[in-house]
Design a protein around this motif. Structure first.
Motif, PDB file in Angstrom:
ATOM      1  N   VAL A  28       0.241   4.007   1.312  1.00 20.74           N
ATOM      2  CA  VAL A  28       0.205   4.708   2.598  1.00 20.74           C
ATOM      3  C   VAL A  28       1.336   4.281   3.522  1.00 20.74           C
ATOM      4  O   VAL A  28       1.596   4.946   4.536  1.00 20.74           O
ATOM      5  CB  VAL A  28      -1.148   4.497   3.318  1.00 20.74           C
ATOM      6  CG1 VAL A  28      -2.275   5.105   2.509  1.00 20.74           C
ATOM      7  CG2 VAL A  28      -1.422   3.017   3.570  1.00 20.74           C
ATOM      8  N   GLU A  29       2.027   3.199   3.184  1.00 19.89           N
ATOM      9  CA  GLU A  29       3.145   2.760   4.021  1.00 19.89           C
ATOM     10  C   GLU A  29       4.413   3.580   3.771  1.00 19.89           C
ATOM     11  O   GLU A  29       5.362   3.503   4.546  1.00 19.89           O
ATOM     12  CB  GLU A  29       3.423   1.278   3.792  1.00 19.89           C
ATOM     13  CG  GLU A  29       2.289   0.367   4.257  1.00 19.89           C
ATOM     14  CD  GLU A  29       2.594  -1.103   4.059  1.00 19.89           C
ATOM     15  OE1 GLU A  29       3.752  -1.421   3.708  1.00 19.89           O
ATOM     16  OE2 GLU A  29       1.687  -1.924   4.258  1.00 19.89           O
ATOM     17  N   GLU A  56      -7.319   9.745   0.715  1.00 12.82           N
ATOM     18  CA  GLU A  56      -7.310   8.486   1.474  1.00 12.82           C
ATOM     19  C   GLU A  56      -5.939   8.249   2.101  1.00 12.82           C
ATOM     20  O   GLU A  56      -5.840   7.866   3.277  1.00 12.82           O
ATOM     21  CB  GLU A  56      -7.676   7.325   0.553  1.00 12.82           C
ATOM     22  CG  GLU A  56      -7.832   5.982   1.251  1.00 12.82           C
ATOM     23  CD  GLU A  56      -8.969   5.962   2.258  1.00 12.82           C
ATOM     24  OE1 GLU A  56      -8.856   5.193   3.242  1.00 12.82           O
ATOM     25  OE2 GLU A  56      -9.957   6.708   2.084  1.00 12.82           O
ATOM     26  N   ALA A  57      -4.879   8.487   1.339  1.00 12.24           N
ATOM     27  CA  ALA A  57      -3.520   8.269   1.862  1.00 12.24           C
ATOM     28  C   ALA A  57      -3.195   9.225   3.008  1.00 12.24           C
ATOM     29  O   ALA A  57      -2.457   8.876   3.933  1.00 12.24           O
ATOM     30  CB  ALA A  57      -2.502   8.426   0.736  1.00 12.24           C
ATOM     31  N   LEU A  58      -3.754  10.430   2.947  1.00 13.39           N
ATOM     32  CA  LEU A  58      -3.467  11.428   3.978  1.00 13.39           C
ATOM     33  C   LEU A  58      -4.063  11.065   5.342  1.00 13.39           C
ATOM     34  O   LEU A  58      -3.748  11.703   6.351  1.00 13.39           O
ATOM     35  CB  LEU A  58      -3.978  12.795   3.542  1.00 13.39           C
ATOM     36  CG  LEU A  58      -3.130  13.501   2.483  1.00 13.39           C
ATOM     37  CD1 LEU A  58      -3.872  14.688   1.890  1.00 13.39           C
ATOM     38  CD2 LEU A  58      -1.790  13.945   3.062  1.00 13.39           C
ATOM     39  N   LYS A  59      -4.894  10.036   5.389  1.00 14.85           N
ATOM     40  CA  LYS A  59      -5.403   9.545   6.674  1.00 14.85           C
ATOM     41  C   LYS A  59      -4.329   8.761   7.432  1.00 14.85           C
ATOM     42  O   LYS A  59      -4.461   8.524   8.627  1.00 14.85           O
ATOM     43  CB  LYS A  59      -6.617   8.647   6.450  1.00 14.85           C
ATOM     44  CG  LYS A  59      -7.819   9.370   5.824  1.00 14.85           C
ATOM     45  CD  LYS A  59      -8.950   8.381   5.537  1.00 14.85           C
ATOM     46  CE  LYS A  59     -10.125   9.065   4.862  1.00 14.85           C
ATOM     47  NZ  LYS A  59     -11.213   8.095   4.524  1.00 14.85           N
ATOM     48  N   SER A  60      -3.265   8.387   6.719  1.00 16.00           N
ATOM     49  CA  SER A  60      -2.188   7.616   7.321  1.00 16.00           C
ATOM     50  C   SER A  60      -1.298   8.512   8.178  1.00 16.00           C
ATOM     51  O   SER A  60      -1.069   9.683   7.867  1.00 16.00           O
ATOM     52  CB  SER A  60      -1.341   6.961   6.222  1.00 16.00           C
ATOM     53  OG  SER A  60      -0.129   6.464   6.745  1.00 16.00           O
ATOM     54  N   THR A  96       1.795   8.288   8.330  1.00  8.68           N
ATOM     55  CA  THR A  96       3.086   8.475   7.656  1.00  8.68           C
ATOM     56  C   THR A  96       3.034   9.561   6.586  1.00  8.68           C
ATOM     57  O   THR A  96       4.055   9.862   5.967  1.00  8.68           O
ATOM     58  CB  THR A  96       3.557   7.159   7.011  1.00  8.68           C
ATOM     59  OG1 THR A  96       2.619   6.760   6.007  1.00  8.68           O
ATOM     60  CG2 THR A  96       3.687   6.068   8.051  1.00  8.68           C
ATOM     61  N   TRP A  97       1.859  10.138   6.350  1.00 13.10           N
ATOM     62  CA  TRP A  97       1.697  11.181   5.334  1.00 13.10           C
ATOM     63  C   TRP A  97       1.388  12.512   6.002  1.00 13.10           C
ATOM     64  O   TRP A  97       0.697  12.569   7.019  1.00 13.10           O
ATOM     65  CB  TRP A  97       0.560  10.826   4.378  1.00 13.10           C
ATOM     66  CG  TRP A  97       0.930   9.838   3.320  1.00 13.10           C
ATOM     67  CD1 TRP A  97       1.480   8.607   3.506  1.00 13.10           C
ATOM     68  CD2 TRP A  97       0.759   9.985   1.909  1.00 13.10           C
ATOM     69  NE1 TRP A  97       1.673   7.969   2.309  1.00 13.10           N
ATOM     70  CE2 TRP A  97       1.230   8.793   1.310  1.00 13.10           C
ATOM     71  CE3 TRP A  97       0.245  10.990   1.100  1.00 13.10           C
ATOM     72  CZ2 TRP A  97       1.216   8.601  -0.076  1.00 13.10           C
ATOM     73  CZ3 TRP A  97       0.216  10.798  -0.278  1.00 13.10           C
ATOM     74  CH2 TRP A  97       0.706   9.617  -0.852  1.00 13.10           C
ATOM     75  N   PRO A 133       0.811  -1.222   0.000  1.00 13.92           N
ATOM     76  CA  PRO A 133       0.000   0.000   0.000  1.00 13.92           C
ATOM     77  C   PRO A 133       0.843   1.271   0.000  1.00 13.92           C
ATOM     78  O   PRO A 133       1.845   1.368   0.724  1.00 13.92           O
ATOM     79  CB  PRO A 133      -0.822  -0.125   1.288  1.00 13.92           C
ATOM     80  CG  PRO A 133      -0.872  -1.588   1.566  1.00 13.92           C
ATOM     81  CD  PRO A 133       0.453  -2.120   1.120  1.00 13.92           C
ATOM     82  N   TYR A 189       2.569  15.512   0.917  1.00 13.40           N
ATOM     83  CA  TYR A 189       1.804  15.917  -0.264  1.00 13.40           C
ATOM     84  C   TYR A 189       1.659  17.430  -0.243  1.00 13.40           C
ATOM     85  O   TYR A 189       1.158  18.004   0.725  1.00 13.40           O
ATOM     86  CB  TYR A 189       0.425  15.262  -0.314  1.00 13.40           C
ATOM     87  CG  TYR A 189      -0.219  15.458  -1.671  1.00 13.40           C
ATOM     88  CD1 TYR A 189       0.000  14.548  -2.692  1.00 13.40           C
ATOM     89  CD2 TYR A 189      -0.980  16.597  -1.951  1.00 13.40           C
ATOM     90  CE1 TYR A 189      -0.532  14.749  -3.959  1.00 13.40           C
ATOM     91  CE2 TYR A 189      -1.520  16.806  -3.204  1.00 13.40           C
ATOM     92  CZ  TYR A 189      -1.299  15.878  -4.205  1.00 13.40           C
ATOM     93  OH  TYR A 189      -1.806  16.087  -5.459  1.00 13.40           O
TER      94      TYR A 189
END
Length: 231
Positions: A172-173, A194-198, A200-201, A170, A178
């Motif tokens: 998001v890992e 969606e990735a910004l919910k991680s 690590t972002w 994924p 961004y």
């Protein structure tokens, strides 16, 4: 010392990073702007998306780079995101500058009305014709900056836009920043949101248009330095 690999978006080459690279080098960072196959001084070469991923991986491996911050603008976020996972422990962070991001099994053109782009590619020998001045309106560019951008743009290899991305894990890992340029729309793309919910972002905004390396190079360089410092 951080090693930056800077990758421009559609139609553009390493030259677009000149001012940003100068700012980073002034801070004693190592900077490697990269022209992808088929663009700028490499124009005319037929290339697919996998070619562009390999272009990025190759420069990291050939130069023996470690502690790398990969920076992808616009289209190049798609190959940069794939290359980021391939370089493994060499990666420090990936920075997406108002960019598309790879989604496994989907192409750059997936998810938005792209019939016009596909027709243009078919009508121009497999290449996406360069952007025009009208595409730059409202993007925070001066007339001089617009002329420089348009004057340096070259046709973009169409296959890079239609081939699907391949991710082994994924997105998001990845440790990522961004950068959203607000004059180009305030909301990130769905895959980015969606990735910004991680954890690590991180999200950073710029009050400028889609080409901040022209409109706000000093501010963009500062953001890249700060992204490199995130742990």
């Amino acid at each position: 010392m951080t090693r930056f690999v800077l990758v421009a978006g559609a139609w553009l080459g390493a030259w677009v990073w000149d001012e940003v690279a100068d700012e980073l080098r002034a801070g004693r960072h190592e900077v490697h702007p990269l022209t992808l196959s088929g663009l700028a001084e490499k124009q005319g070469v037929r290339a697919g998306q996998r070619t562009h991923v390999q272009d990025i991986v190759d420069v990291v491996e050939r130069l023996g780079l470690r502690d790398v911050v990969l920076v992808g603008h616009s289209y190049s976020g798609v190959p940069v995101g794939q290359a980021a996972e391939r370089i493994g422990e060499r990666l420090r962070r990936v920075v997406f500058v108002d960019a598309n991001v790879p989604v496994d099994g989907e192409s750059f053109l997936s998810g938005w009305p792209s019939d016009g782009v596909r027709r243009a590619i078919d009508a121009n020998g497999g290449f996406w014709p360069p952007l025009e001045a009208d595409d730059c309106v409202g993007q925070g560019l001066t007339n001089e900056q617009t002329a420089r951008l348009i004057g340096g743009a070259t046709p973009h290899p169409g296959a890079t836009l239609t081939e699907p991305a391949v991710l082994e894990r994924p997105l998001v890992e990845l440790p990522a920043t961004y950068v959203k340029c607000l004059l180009d729309g305030e909301e990130p793309l769905p895959a980015v949101a969606e990735a910004l919910k991680s954890e690590t972002w991180e999200l950073v905004t710029m009050d400028t248009g889609h080409w901040p390396m022209f409109s706000r190079p000093r501010e963009l360089a500062r953001i890249l330095r700060e992204a490199a410092a995130v742990r």
